[in-house]
Design a protein around this motif. Structure first.
Motif, PDB file in Angstrom:
ATOM      1  N   TYR A  77      40.278  38.830  -8.995  1.00 22.34           N
ATOM      2  CA  TYR A  77      40.540  40.236  -8.522  1.00 22.34           C
ATOM      3  C   TYR A  77      40.725  41.038  -9.789  1.00 22.34           C
ATOM      4  O   TYR A  77      41.116  40.746 -10.841  1.00 22.34           O
ATOM      5  CB  TYR A  77      41.200  40.205  -7.484  1.00 22.34           C
ATOM      6  N   GLY A 114      35.571  37.587 -14.452  1.00 23.61           N
ATOM      7  CA  GLY A 114      36.540  39.130 -14.008  1.00 23.61           C
ATOM      8  C   GLY A 114      36.923  39.958 -15.159  1.00 23.61           C
ATOM      9  O   GLY A 114      37.505  40.968 -15.306  1.00 23.61           O
ATOM     10  N   THR A 544      26.422  39.099  -2.530  1.00 20.91           N
ATOM     11  CA  THR A 544      26.688  37.807  -3.087  1.00 20.91           C
ATOM     12  C   THR A 544      25.766  37.387  -4.314  1.00 20.91           C
ATOM     13  O   THR A 544      24.745  38.193  -4.456  1.00 20.91           O
ATOM     14  CB  THR A 544      26.325  36.781  -1.835  1.00 20.91           C
ATOM     15  N   TYR A 552      29.210  33.116  -5.402  1.00 20.47           N
ATOM     16  CA  TYR A 552      30.228  34.166  -5.104  1.00 20.47           C
ATOM     17  C   TYR A 552      29.821  35.231  -4.149  1.00 20.47           C
ATOM     18  O   TYR A 552      28.616  35.642  -3.714  1.00 20.47           O
ATOM     19  CB  TYR A 552      30.371  34.861  -6.530  1.00 20.47           C
ATOM     20  N   ALA A 554      31.195  39.032  -3.321  1.00 23.58           N
ATOM     21  CA  ALA A 554      32.301  40.286  -3.883  1.00 23.58           C
ATOM     22  C   ALA A 554      32.143  41.364  -2.890  1.00 23.58           C
ATOM     23  O   ALA A 554      31.159  41.677  -2.422  1.00 23.58           O
ATOM     24  CB  ALA A 554      31.424  40.569  -5.344  1.00 23.58           C
ATOM     25  N   LEU A 582      38.549  45.109  -6.679  1.00 25.21           N
ATOM     26  CA  LEU A 582      37.412  44.390  -6.862  1.00 25.21           C
ATOM     27  C   LEU A 582      37.820  42.859  -6.425  1.00 25.21           C
ATOM     28  O   LEU A 582      38.590  42.327  -7.015  1.00 25.21           O
ATOM     29  CB  LEU A 582      36.412  44.350  -7.899  1.00 25.21           C
ATOM     30  N   VAL A 584      36.390  39.046  -5.428  1.00 30.13           N
ATOM     31  CA  VAL A 584      35.343  38.103  -5.683  1.00 30.13           C
ATOM     32  C   VAL A 584      35.912  36.665  -5.458  1.00 30.13           C
ATOM     33  O   VAL A 584      36.951  36.065  -5.613  1.00 30.13           O
ATOM     34  CB  VAL A 584      34.919  38.105  -7.217  1.00 30.13           C
TER      35      VAL A 584
END
Length: 709
Positions: A77, A114, A544, A552, A554, A582, A584
């Motif tokens: 994140y 990230g 995704t 993933y 998100a 954000l 994920v």
């Protein structure tokens, strides 16, 4: 593993440290067969706003499916450096995830780890917030050949180098002397960047523009409503539209019709579809007193993207007078209807009806209510027009409690269409309203101009009346069958203003909600399979992607937007904190969000010095100048400060803030040109009265809780 990234940018006067944390490595017990499949599975990106030009928001990925989604965990994140609403759809291209945040900022991350790769701040003047209806939000970027394109709150369109975030070109798309804004994401058609704008309520004339992707040169512009007839018309479409505006001088206010969000493109038909917004002011009695349909308000308009010329239109709400925009998400697909394969465009605009149109011609194929509707009984299939109910237009007084209200049966939050289930997933809401004409309307340039005198109807003092109104407010996922024109299943939420939708080939439907949960459902039945505590309301839609064999999911989390600002405790989920992140997820994600300690509001107001008349005057001024950011009845929805909890020091600074603009850097402009000290004092006394009431209610609730132990 912890990976901390320092943003080298000066924001709001302070250097901000932003932390990005990633989960641990893949589980060691994965089988060799699974590892081999993962190693050979191709990457799957999310390169367009709606996933494809048809804007279906459906992914072919099925590595995460209905059988294993219960094992989904947080992979990494990122904490954003702001605390306002987040509405962006991330793009994932070449291993990089691109998002936008509050104040039109752009962020680029390594989509696997990230890591923050770069950050761009377009430096939107904070005092431009006064020209916005619905928070300092941005819905995302567009991508083409190594460049990103995005709009800013103050009406600019920028091109950035996707590799490093450096500006390539910039163009002002709007008149800076008018209260235009941009919150929507651009779309790319061939070598052109398509962008609209917002600002109808504040008094602008809508249009959509195409710019050359390489240079930023204006290629064409299509106005959605006519200007001053004395100055001629830009196109035959505008000349025809002018015949539908009856009397008045709408062009002095602007007329509205902004293209502030949804678009879609059919490359085979070479048609660009744009959704057109509400009138300015809302009230047709003021802007067009002799009546008329007021084209092209509240319409889907099909344009030739080569030159911006008009091809066809369908108007969902003729003579719009309720803020029933048709800017909501549009989806293109092919359906078998009455034994014939039809190329269709589908939309659930604010007015509560779900429309299926032939996208080549604009022919109406079906229109049935997907939400609670009181303003019209049905859509006449012969004429394509709504059959309106008496008094809905509030020409002779109050409209009564009407559905939908201006929040709409569906707002900007995107739908999704799954070709596997054949269903459209709608983030539906029922939020009633009472409309009445403002008989003393005077246009105020740069401020809200709705032409209604009870917008919004402030919280009733009678708790029984308020409870009855709250009982009509709902938020729901509706799985809509566009062929049968009816719902297949529904999921009820605690309240409205829930996030956009994502469906996948794994028989999954993902959505965040106002309660602060990010959840996965079976796409065929609606049964919830998994959820995650996001610690904040989610309004943005998920995406995704798959990288190096790993899927993933998100989503951008961060409570905000129109209802979060104005809703107050009309949100049945209650005021919701903003924690802008954000998030994920993956099947081997093991990361945890840090714990939170949400302390209750403390009400410590100074003594009430105003009499009943001053408080009443302050209430009216508050509803004119303050409600759109600080909430109905001075109750914040959580995205901006709750004025009832102001400290004694802030009350001492009241006039410096309200009149002098002491906090302009936070978007709180000074109203010294509009208000005098006597008026400012009246608003303060109203806020103080609301704070004393909240203090008594808080004490009573605490006493009741103590007695129950």
């Amino acid at each position: 593993m912890h990976n901390r990234v320092l943003l080298g940018a000066l924001l709001a006067g302070s250097l901000l440290l932003v932390a990005c944390e990633r989960g641990g490595p893949a589980q060691e017990h994965a089988s060799p067969e699974t590892a081999a499949v993962a190693a050979t599975a191709p990457d799957v990106e999310w390169r367009r706003h709606g996933e494809d030009a048809a804007e279906r928001r459906f992914s072919s990925l099925a590595d995460i499916d209905a059988d294993n989604v219960a094992g989904l965990g947080l992979d990494w994140y990122f904490d954003y450096p702001t605390s306002r609403g987040l509405e962006a759809t991330p793009l994932v291209i070449d291993g990089v995830i691109y998002t936008t945040g509050s104040w039109s900022m752009v962020f680029a991350h390594d989509a696997k780890t990230g890591e923050l790769l770069w950050f761009h701040d377009p430096e939107v003047p904070r005092d431009w917030a006064v020209h916005l209806c619905c928070d300092v939000v941005n819905r995302g970027v567009a991508y083409r050949e190594g460049r990103l394109y995005f709009g800013t709150l103050d009406g600019r369109l920028l091109a950035l180098d996707a590799a490093d975030g450096k500006k390539v070109w910039e163009v002002q798309t709007t008149d800076r002397d008018r209260p235009y804004s941009i919150t929507g994401a651009p779309r790319i058609v061939d070598d052109k960047v398509i962008i609209g704008n917002g600002g109808s309520e504040l008094g602008v004339r809508g249009y959509v523009s195409a710019y050359a992707a390489g240079s930023g040169e204006l290629v064409w512009r299509f106005h959605t409503v006519p200007g001053d007839p004395a100055e001629g018309f830009e196109s035959p479409a505008m000349e025809r539209a002018a015949d539908t505006w009856g009397g008045g001088e709408w062009w002095k206010i602007g007329g509205g019709g902004t293209v502030w969000d949804s678009m879609a493109y059919d490359p085979e038909l070479n048609l660009l579809y744009v959704g057109v917004g509400n009138g300015a002011p809302w009230n047709r009695q003021i802007r067009s007193p002799d009546g008329g349909d007021n084209l092209y308000l509240s319409s889907i308009v099909a344009l030739n993207p080569d030159d911006g010329s008009y091809v066809w239109h369908y108007q969902t709400t003729p003579g719009e007078t309720w803020d029933y925009t048709a800017t909501q998400h549009m989806i293109l697909t092919d359906l078998d209807i009455d034994g014939e394969r039809r190329r269709v465009i589908m939309q659930a605009p604010k007015n509560g009806f779900f429309y299926v149109l032939d996208r080549a011609t604009g022919e109406l194929l079906s229109a049935e209510p997907y939400a609670a509707v009181t303003w019209a009984s049905h859509i006449d299939m012969d004429t394509g027009r709504p059959v309106e109910n008496p008094d809905a237009r509030y020409t002779q007084g109050l409209s009564g409690l009407q559905l939908p209200g201006p929040i709409g049966g569906h707002n900007w939050h995107p739908m999704s269409y799954s070709p596997q289930t054949g269903l459209v997933y709608i983030p539906k809401q029922d939020v009633p309203w009472v409309y009445a004409s403002d008989e003393a309307f005077v246009y105020r340039e740069g401020y809200w101009n709705t032409g209604t005198d009870n917008m919004p109807a402030s919280k009733p003092d009678d708790p029984n009346v308020f409870a009855a109104v709250l009982g009509t407010i709902k938020g729901t996922i509706v799985a809509w069958d566009p062929v049968a024109a009816e719902p297949r299943w529904q999921v009820e939420h605690a309240g409205p203003w829930n996030g956009g939708m994502l469906s996948t080939a794994g028989n999954l439907l993902f959505q965040g909600n106002a309660e602060g949960r990010f959840a996965a459902y079976r796409a065929d039945t609606g049964r919830q399979l998994w959820s995650f505590d996001a610690q904040t309301g989610i309004v943005a839609p998920p995406v995704t992607y798959r990288l190096d064999g790993k899927q993933y999911v998100a989503v951008v989390a961060g409570w905000g937007g129109a209802l979060a600002l104005v809703g107050g405790d009309a949100l049945t989920a209650g005021p919701i904190p903003n924690r802008s992140r954000l998030l994920v997820f993956s099947l081997d994600g093991e990361q945890q969000l840090p714990p939170v300690d949400d302390k209750p509001l403390v009400f410590d107001p100074p003594p009430l010095a105003g009499d009943e008349a001053q408080v009443a005057r302050g209430k009216q001024l508050y509803l004119t100048y303050c409600v759109y950011c600080h909430g109905d009845a001075a109750v914040s929805g959580g995205a901006t400060p709750d004025l009832r909890a102001l400290t004694p020091r802030r009350h001492e600074q009241w006039n410096a803030i309200v009149l002098g603009g002491l906090h302009w850097q936070n978007g709180m402009v000074g109203f010294g040109d509009e208000l005098d000290k006597r008026q400012s004092d009246a608003i303060q006394q109203y806020v103080i009265e609301r704070a004393h009431r909240a203090k008594l209610e808080s004490a009573a609730n605490a006493g009741a809780a103590g007695a129950g132990r």
